[in-house]
Design a protein around this motif. Structure first.
Motif, PDB file in Angstrom:
ATOM      1  N   PRO A  77       0.814  -1.236   0.000  1.00  0.00           N
ATOM      2  CA  PRO A  77       0.000   0.000   0.000  1.00  0.00           C
ATOM      3  C   PRO A  77       0.845   1.283   0.000  1.00  0.00           C
ATOM      4  CG  PRO A  77      -0.868  -1.564   1.585  1.00  0.00           C
ATOM      5  CD  PRO A  77       0.474  -2.091   1.152  1.00  0.00           C
ATOM      6  N   ASP A  78       2.120   1.174   0.396  1.00  0.00           N
ATOM      7  CA  ASP A  78       3.006   2.349   0.376  1.00  0.00           C
ATOM      8  C   ASP A  78       3.794   2.452  -0.925  1.00  0.00           C
ATOM      9  OD1 ASP A  78       2.366   3.341   2.893  1.00  0.00           O
ATOM     10  OD2 ASP A  78       3.826   2.027   3.891  1.00  0.00           O
ATOM     11  N   PHE A  79       3.673   1.464  -1.781  1.00  0.00           N
ATOM     12  CA  PHE A  79       4.477   1.415  -3.018  1.00  0.00           C
ATOM     13  C   PHE A  79       3.722   2.174  -4.113  1.00  0.00           C
ATOM     14  CE2 PHE A  79       6.204  -0.507  -6.874  1.00  0.00           C
ATOM     15  CZ  PHE A  79       7.557  -0.589  -6.588  1.00  0.00           C
ATOM     16  N   ARG A  80       4.178   3.389  -4.387  1.00  0.00           N
ATOM     17  CA  ARG A  80       3.420   4.250  -5.281  1.00  0.00           C
ATOM     18  C   ARG A  80       4.235   4.619  -6.522  1.00  0.00           C
ATOM     19  NH1 ARG A  80      -1.517   5.755  -2.567  1.00  0.00           N
ATOM     20  NH2 ARG A  80      -2.004   3.777  -1.587  1.00  0.00           N
ATOM     21  N   ASN A  81       3.702   5.550  -7.269  1.00  0.00           N
ATOM     22  CA  ASN A  81       4.280   5.977  -8.543  1.00  0.00           C
ATOM     23  C   ASN A  81       5.817   6.110  -8.521  1.00  0.00           C
ATOM     24  OD1 ASN A  81       4.858   7.384 -10.912  1.00  0.00           O
ATOM     25  ND2 ASN A  81       2.839   8.341 -10.926  1.00  0.00           N
ATOM     26  N   ALA A  82       6.319   6.915  -7.564  1.00  0.00           N
ATOM     27  CA  ALA A  82       7.763   7.185  -7.506  1.00  0.00           C
ATOM     28  C   ALA A  82       8.556   5.897  -7.256  1.00  0.00           C
ATOM     29  CB  ALA A  82       8.056   8.203  -6.413  1.00  0.00           C
ATOM     30  N   ASP A  83       7.970   4.971  -6.497  1.00  0.00           N
ATOM     31  CA  ASP A  83       8.678   3.724  -6.185  1.00  0.00           C
ATOM     32  C   ASP A  83       8.796   2.832  -7.415  1.00  0.00           C
ATOM     33  OD1 ASP A  83       8.841   4.184  -3.217  1.00  0.00           O
ATOM     34  OD2 ASP A  83       6.664   4.232  -3.488  1.00  0.00           O
ATOM     35  N   LEU A  84       7.726   2.777  -8.217  1.00  0.00           N
ATOM     36  CA  LEU A  84       7.791   1.970  -9.436  1.00  0.00           C
ATOM     37  C   LEU A  84       8.761   2.604 -10.435  1.00  0.00           C
ATOM     38  CD1 LEU A  84       6.926  -0.525 -10.907  1.00  0.00           C
ATOM     39  CD2 LEU A  84       4.850   0.642 -11.675  1.00  0.00           C
ATOM     40  N   ARG A  85       8.746   3.923 -10.503  1.00  0.00           N
ATOM     41  CA  ARG A  85       9.700   4.617 -11.375  1.00  0.00           C
ATOM     42  C   ARG A  85      11.140   4.341 -10.934  1.00  0.00           C
ATOM     43  NH1 ARG A  85       8.237   8.662 -15.018  1.00  0.00           N
ATOM     44  NH2 ARG A  85       5.984   8.785 -15.277  1.00  0.00           N
ATOM     45  N   ALA A  86      11.369   4.312  -9.624  1.00  0.00           N
ATOM     46  CA  ALA A  86      12.713   4.026  -9.105  1.00  0.00           C
ATOM     47  C   ALA A  86      13.136   2.604  -9.476  1.00  0.00           C
ATOM     48  CB  ALA A  86      12.751   4.226  -7.593  1.00  0.00           C
ATOM     49  N   ALA A  87      12.182   1.668  -9.434  1.00  0.00           N
ATOM     50  CA  ALA A  87      12.488   0.278  -9.805  1.00  0.00           C
ATOM     51  C   ALA A  87      12.851   0.203 -11.293  1.00  0.00           C
ATOM     52  CB  ALA A  87      11.296  -0.630  -9.499  1.00  0.00           C
ATOM     53  N   VAL A  88      12.126   0.960 -12.110  1.00  0.00           N
ATOM     54  CA  VAL A  88      12.407   0.982 -13.553  1.00  0.00           C
ATOM     55  C   VAL A  88      13.779   1.623 -13.808  1.00  0.00           C
ATOM     56  CG1 VAL A  88      11.678   1.985 -15.758  1.00  0.00           C
ATOM     57  CG2 VAL A  88       9.996   0.891 -14.268  1.00  0.00           C
ATOM     58  N   ASP A  89      14.112   2.664 -13.041  1.00  0.00           N
ATOM     59  CA  ASP A  89      15.443   3.290 -13.176  1.00  0.00           C
ATOM     60  C   ASP A  89      16.536   2.282 -12.819  1.00  0.00           C
ATOM     61  OD1 ASP A  89      14.349   5.656 -13.949  1.00  0.00           O
ATOM     62  OD2 ASP A  89      14.518   6.630 -11.984  1.00  0.00           O
ATOM     63  N   GLU A  90      16.299   1.527 -11.748  1.00  0.00           N
ATOM     64  CA  GLU A  90      17.298   0.525 -11.351  1.00  0.00           C
ATOM     65  C   GLU A  90      17.450  -0.525 -12.449  1.00  0.00           C
ATOM     66  OE1 GLU A  90      16.996  -1.005  -7.350  1.00  0.00           O
ATOM     67  OE2 GLU A  90      18.281  -2.718  -7.848  1.00  0.00           O
ATOM     68  N   TYR A  91      16.319  -0.932 -13.014  1.00  0.00           N
ATOM     69  CA  TYR A  91      16.341  -1.897 -14.130  1.00  0.00           C
ATOM     70  C   TYR A  91      17.196  -1.365 -15.289  1.00  0.00           C
ATOM     71  CZ  TYR A  91      14.599  -4.123 -18.380  1.00  0.00           C
ATOM     72  OH  TYR A  91      14.515  -4.752 -19.596  1.00  0.00           O
ATOM     73  N   ALA A  92      17.045  -0.077 -15.583  1.00  0.00           N
ATOM     74  CA  ALA A  92      17.764   0.517 -16.717  1.00  0.00           C
ATOM     75  C   ALA A  92      19.277   0.505 -16.496  1.00  0.00           C
ATOM     76  CB  ALA A  92      17.272   1.943 -16.959  1.00  0.00           C
ATOM     77  N   ARG A  93      19.685   0.474 -15.224  1.00  0.00           N
ATOM     78  CA  ARG A  93      21.126   0.463 -14.919  1.00  0.00           C
ATOM     79  C   ARG A  93      21.724  -0.938 -14.938  1.00  0.00           C
ATOM     80  NH1 ARG A  93      19.369   4.392 -11.110  1.00  0.00           N
ATOM     81  NH2 ARG A  93      19.263   2.833  -9.467  1.00  0.00           N
ATOM     82  N   ARG A  94      20.859  -1.964 -14.991  1.00  0.00           N
ATOM     83  CA  ARG A  94      21.362  -3.342 -14.983  1.00  0.00           C
ATOM     84  C   ARG A  94      21.972  -3.706 -16.337  1.00  0.00           C
ATOM     85  NH1 ARG A  94      18.196  -6.341 -11.084  1.00  0.00           N
ATOM     86  NH2 ARG A  94      18.073  -4.934  -9.277  1.00  0.00           N
ATOM     87  N   HIS A  95      22.891  -4.641 -16.330  1.00  0.00           N
ATOM     88  CA  HIS A  95      23.458  -5.149 -17.571  1.00  0.00           C
ATOM     89  C   HIS A  95      22.966  -6.577 -17.778  1.00  0.00           C
ATOM     90  CE1 HIS A  95      27.206  -6.380 -20.078  1.00  0.00           C
ATOM     91  NE2 HIS A  95      26.171  -6.073 -20.830  1.00  0.00           N
ATOM     92  N   ARG A  96      22.019  -6.720 -18.695  1.00  0.00           N
ATOM     93  CA  ARG A  96      21.457  -8.063 -18.945  1.00  0.00           C
ATOM     94  C   ARG A  96      22.377  -8.796 -19.905  1.00  0.00           C
ATOM     95  NH1 ARG A  96      15.154  -7.748 -20.203  1.00  0.00           N
ATOM     96  NH2 ARG A  96      15.142  -9.766 -19.129  1.00  0.00           N
ATOM     97  N   ARG A  97      22.791  -9.977 -19.530  1.00  0.00           N
ATOM     98  CA  ARG A  97      23.742 -10.694 -20.391  1.00  0.00           C
ATOM     99  C   ARG A  97      23.155 -11.952 -21.020  1.00  0.00           C
ATOM    100  NH1 ARG A  97      27.220  -8.269 -16.673  1.00  0.00           N
ATOM    101  NH2 ARG A  97      26.949  -9.871 -15.097  1.00  0.00           N
ATOM    102  N   PHE A  98      22.115 -12.501 -20.471  1.00  0.00           N
ATOM    103  CA  PHE A  98      21.494 -13.714 -21.033  1.00  0.00           C
ATOM    104  C   PHE A  98      22.532 -14.809 -21.303  1.00  0.00           C
ATOM    105  CE2 PHE A  98      18.708 -10.166 -22.224  1.00  0.00           C
ATOM    106  CZ  PHE A  98      17.501 -10.612 -21.760  1.00  0.00           C
ATOM    107  N   GLY A  99      23.507 -14.932 -20.427  1.00  0.00           N
ATOM    108  CA  GLY A  99      24.508 -15.989 -20.568  1.00  0.00           C
ATOM    109  C   GLY A  99      25.665 -15.647 -21.454  1.00  0.00           C
TER     110      GLY A  99
END
Ligand code: IPE
Ligand code: IPE
Ligand code: MG
Length: 236
Positions: A212-234
């Protein structure tokens, strides 16, 4: 294959912590579920703003049937009301609504609302919102295995032709791409029988906040963190 990320095409969320949110405020658990409905609305809104194609929300697991009947009944009522109230909004927002899970376990009035929402948003081509209800990944995988076994026994398929692709096509998520980003709230470091096959290469973000506390800014922060990840798929 996508090696650098920008916006995830598919976000899946384990919406956890409603009960603890309520307990921390001295409120009944149900108040947490009610407050969580507003976070659902914001998650849909954020995904629309970011141009995410698919949002899958884990709303009720196969294992959640083991909860007290009173909580289950209240959750089903909340779901039915949520669908009734949100359908006009989904139609207006061009949201396509879908479900995954063993829906035959749900009360008939819930199923009616679900069917109605799916049917009336079928032709929308904006965000696809998928609710996982009475959903368990092991159940989904065994259902797929059974469907393939039946086809093989009937001579419709050759067991030698069963590969990742054919198997995926027999999951509830047959026409849905795998999640790029998996979010779990409430800080728990577990998957709880959610999309085991599909998250093989998803990036995982855990938020300490209760749902219930996870709102707009929190999802945006998760997406920002995702964008910084390096996906290698092996690969290297
Ligand atoms: C998530 O919140 C919603 C459902 C599983 C229906 P919980 O009800 O699991 O809340 P906690 O984890 O007990 O705090
Ligand atoms: C996972 O949460 C299921 C949903 C969010 C619907 P649970 O609260 O049921 O998971 P556990 O019991 O903590 O693993
Ligand atoms: Mg929980």
């Amino acid at each position: 294959m996508q090696l650098t990320n920008d916006i995830p095409r598919h976000i899946a969320i384990i919406m956890d912590g409603n009960g603890r949110w309520a307990n921390a405020r001295g409120l009944p658990r149900m108040e947490g579920h009610r407050a969580g409905a507003e976070s659902v609305r914001e998650a849909v809104e954020t995904c629309r703003q970011l141009d995410v194609d698919y949002l899958t929300l884990f709303a009720f697991s196969s294992e959640n049937w083991k909860r007290p009947k009173k909580e289950i009944d209240a959750l089903m009522k909340l779901l039915e009301r949520f669908l009734r109230e949100k359908l006009p909004e989904m139609l207006q927002q061009n949201v396509r609504f879908q479900t995954i899970g063993r829906l035959n376990m749900l009360p008939a009035n819930c199923r009616r609302q679900l069917d109605k929402a799916v049917a009336s948003t079928r032709d929308n081509d904006g965000l696809t919102l998928i609710l996982a209800l009475s959903y368990g990944s092991r159940e989904e995988i065994t259902d797929a295995a059974r469907a393939l076994a039946i086809k093989a026994a009937a001579g419709e398929i050759d067991p030698a032709d069963i590969d990742n692709d054919l198997f995926s096509k027999h999951l509830y998520t047959a026409n849905i791409p795998d999640p790029d980003l998996l979010v779990r709230t409430s800080g728990e470091l577990r998957i709880s029988n959610f999309l085991l096959w599909q998250i093989s290469y998803s990036e995982i973000v855990i938020s300490p906040k209760y749902w219930p506390d996870f709102r707009n800014a929190d999802l945006r922060a998760a997406v920002d963190e995702y964008a910084r990840r390096h996906r290698r798929f092996g690969t290297v």
